[in-house]
Design an enzyme around this catalytic site. Structure first.
Site, PDB file in Angstrom:
ATOM      1  N   GLU A  89      -6.016 -10.800  -1.518  1.00  0.00           N
ATOM      2  CA  GLU A  89      -6.275 -10.391  -0.141  1.00  0.00           C
ATOM      3  C   GLU A  89      -7.873 -10.553  -0.243  1.00  0.00           C
ATOM      4  O   GLU A  89      -8.975  -9.834  -0.227  1.00  0.00           O
ATOM      5  CB  GLU A  89      -6.480  -9.067   0.717  1.00  0.00           C
ATOM      6  CG  GLU A  89      -4.943  -8.920  -0.035  1.00  0.00           C
ATOM      7  CD  GLU A  89      -4.653  -7.744   1.588  1.00  0.00           C
ATOM      8  OE1 GLU A  89      -6.073  -6.853   2.069  1.00  0.00           O
ATOM      9  OE2 GLU A  89      -3.402  -7.202   1.379  1.00  0.00           O
ATOM     10  N   GLU A 149       0.594  -1.030   0.365  1.00  0.00           N
ATOM     11  CA  GLU A 149       0.452  -0.082   0.508  1.00  0.00           C
ATOM     12  C   GLU A 149       0.681   1.073  -0.137  1.00  0.00           C
ATOM     13  O   GLU A 149       0.357   2.483   1.112  1.00  0.00           O
ATOM     14  CB  GLU A 149      -0.669   0.195   1.178  1.00  0.00           C
ATOM     15  CG  GLU A 149      -2.035  -1.701   1.227  1.00  0.00           C
ATOM     16  CD  GLU A 149      -2.997  -1.055   2.399  1.00  0.00           C
ATOM     17  OE1 GLU A 149      -2.478   0.084   3.141  1.00  0.00           O
ATOM     18  OE2 GLU A 149      -3.615  -1.983   2.094  1.00  0.00           O
TER      19      GLU A 149
HETATM   20  C1  XIL Z   1      -6.700  -6.396   8.059  1.00  0.00           C
HETATM   21  C2  XIL Z   1      -6.932  -7.144   9.275  1.00  0.00           C
HETATM   22  O1  XIL Z   1      -7.418  -8.611   8.568  1.00  0.00           O
HETATM   23  C3  XIL Z   1      -7.423  -7.080  10.224  1.00  0.00           C
HETATM   24  O2  XIL Z   1      -7.698  -7.747  10.902  1.00  0.00           O
HETATM   25  C4  XIL Z   1      -6.814  -6.018  10.886  1.00  0.00           C
HETATM   26  O3  XIL Z   1      -7.462  -5.751  11.684  1.00  0.00           O
HETATM   27  C5  XIL Z   1      -6.824  -4.876  10.567  1.00  0.00           C
HETATM   28  O4  XIL Z   1      -5.711  -5.094   8.966  1.00  0.00           O
HETATM   29  N1  XIL Z   1      -5.106  -4.330   3.145  1.00  0.00           N
HETATM   30  C6  XIL Z   1      -4.138  -5.344   4.355  1.00  0.00           C
HETATM   31  C7  XIL Z   1      -4.449  -7.038   5.225  1.00  0.00           C
HETATM   32  O5  XIL Z   1      -3.082  -5.457   3.319  1.00  0.00           O
HETATM   33  O6  XIL Z   1      -3.413  -6.633   5.957  1.00  0.00           O
HETATM   34  C8  XIL Z   1      -5.250  -5.628   5.955  1.00  0.00           C
HETATM   35  O7  XIL Z   1      -5.815  -6.785   7.189  1.00  0.00           O
HETATM   36  C9  XIL Z   1      -7.119  -5.350   5.388  1.00  0.00           C
HETATM   37  C10 XIL Z   1      -6.750  -4.358   4.444  1.00  0.00           C
END
Ligand code: XIL
Length: 368
Positions: free
Chosen positions: A260, A155
């Protein structure tokens, strides 16, 4: 006494076998179905990694051949205090994956979010640099040969395609991304190295991601792939942009992954002026409409969205190496708490009882 206990254990085991049987044995296995196409992964939390729920564990083992730690490899967990590392959960993850013949994608080395508290206030450039170098070197080296890949940088982009003004950008300058890959390449020569971000299917942000990849390549540094996160909404799929992105990223000679994936069904507070509405009680009911269950029509829309997506993935299977879902069952999805806390969302293929949803069967249908 002893026979009674044995009987009890046997009963419990039969019961577990029966329920896990329903889920894990009687439905198709995604990793099998797509084994000639791409890896099928899931983000796992620590209780899943440590096999707390045998029913869920059976489901995970049957469906997935790749795992991404949902939180435990993020900096705040890996290095909670300056130069103090907590390797235990990640070591458990490695053991779990090895036992189950799963690939591991480390997530994530450098990210502005979920940083340890000592980093958040750091003003001094040299301290940020030491953290940056030591964190990458220590962790990438320790897990080289034990995990398969890293999201080296996560990101780093704004929506307009410019670099995010993160602490790393601010203190280390815009070359920090190339530097992160250079360090990772040296410390982890046997581990694949990826750039990961959300919304990089959108044209402006995609151009930013392409610029990052080209810059790393031009510096003679290794980048093996790009991860499109894929946090979309079932009713609003950017299919055309996704297709364009796959083609453009693949043209750079890197692997393309969907890292994701979850397709939420709830209204987005950033559409129109609904953000303000969400603060009122009328607004919050409107923003959280399915507390009593997922209506069939919504489940069908979601099933179609997942099917469209998998058809596209299959069309470009020569470029796409992995599809990872951000969770297993709806009950534990992060989208129940984000961007609005306390909602009931349904973004995954398995429901709160870990039963397959229409979306699961629509994905299966594309693989047949
Ligand atoms: C999220 C997790 O799912 C949660 O449990 C945590 O509280 C916050 O992060 N993008 C990403 C992930 O790269 O690491 C994130 O995961 C969601 C958005």
């Amino acid at each position: 006494m002893v026979t009674k206990r044995i009987l009890k254990i046997a009963l419990a085991a039969t019961y577990l076998f029966c329920i896990s049987g329903v889920v894990s044995q009687d439905i198709p296995s995604l990793k099998e179905l797509f084994k000639n196409d791409f890896l099928i992964g899931a983000a796992l939390n620590i209780s899943q990694i440590t096999e707390k729920d045998p029913v869920e564990d059976a489901l995970i083992r049957r469906q997935f051949n790749s795992v991404t730690p949902e939180n435990i490899m993020k900096a705040e967990h890996m290095q909670p205090r300056w130069n103090e590392y907590n390797f235990e959960p990640s070591d458990q993850l490695v053991a779990y994956a090895r036992k189950n013949n799963m690939k591991v994608n480390g997530h994530a080395l450098i990210w502005h979010s979920q940083l340890p508290p000592f980093m958040r206030q750091m003003k001094d450039k040299d301290s940020v640099r030491s953290f940056f170098v030591n964190h990458i070197n220590t962790i990438a080296a320790r897990y080289d040969g034990k995990i398969d890949s890293w999201d080296v940088v996560n990101e780093a982009l704004e929506e307009d395609g410019t670099l995010r003004k993160s602490i790393f950008w601010e203190k280390l300058g815009e070359d920090y991304i190339v530097e992160a890959f250079r360090l990772a390449q040296k410390a982890a020569p046997n581990t694949k190295l990826y750039y990961n971000d959300y919304n990089i299917e959108q044209p402006k942000k995609r151009a930013g991601a392409i610029a990052i990849i080209k810059k790393i390549q031009a510096a003679g540094v290794r980048i093996d792939g790009v991860g499109i996160q894929g946090h979309w909404r079932s009713y609003d799929m950017p299919l055309k942009n996704i297709e364009e992105s796959v083609k453009e990223f693949a043209a750079l000679g890197v692997e393309v992954m969907f890292t994701e994936l979850d397709l939420g069904v709830l209204p987005n507070p950033w559409d129109g002026n609904s953000a303000e509405l969400s603060k009122t009680s009328e607004g919050s009911a409107r923003m959280n409409p399915y507390t009593a269950g997922l209506p069939d029509s919504v489940a069908q829309t979601q099933a179609k969205a997942y099917a469209d997506l998998f058809k596209l993935f299959l069309k470009y299977r020569q470029y796409i190496t992995r599809i990872t879902f951000w969770g297993v069952g709806d009950g534990h999805s992060w989208l129940n708490g984000w961007p609005i806390r306390g909602r009931t969302n349904y973004p995954l293929l398995f429901d709160r009882q870990l039963q397959p949803k229409p979306a699961f069967f629509s994905v299966v249908a594309t693989g047949k």
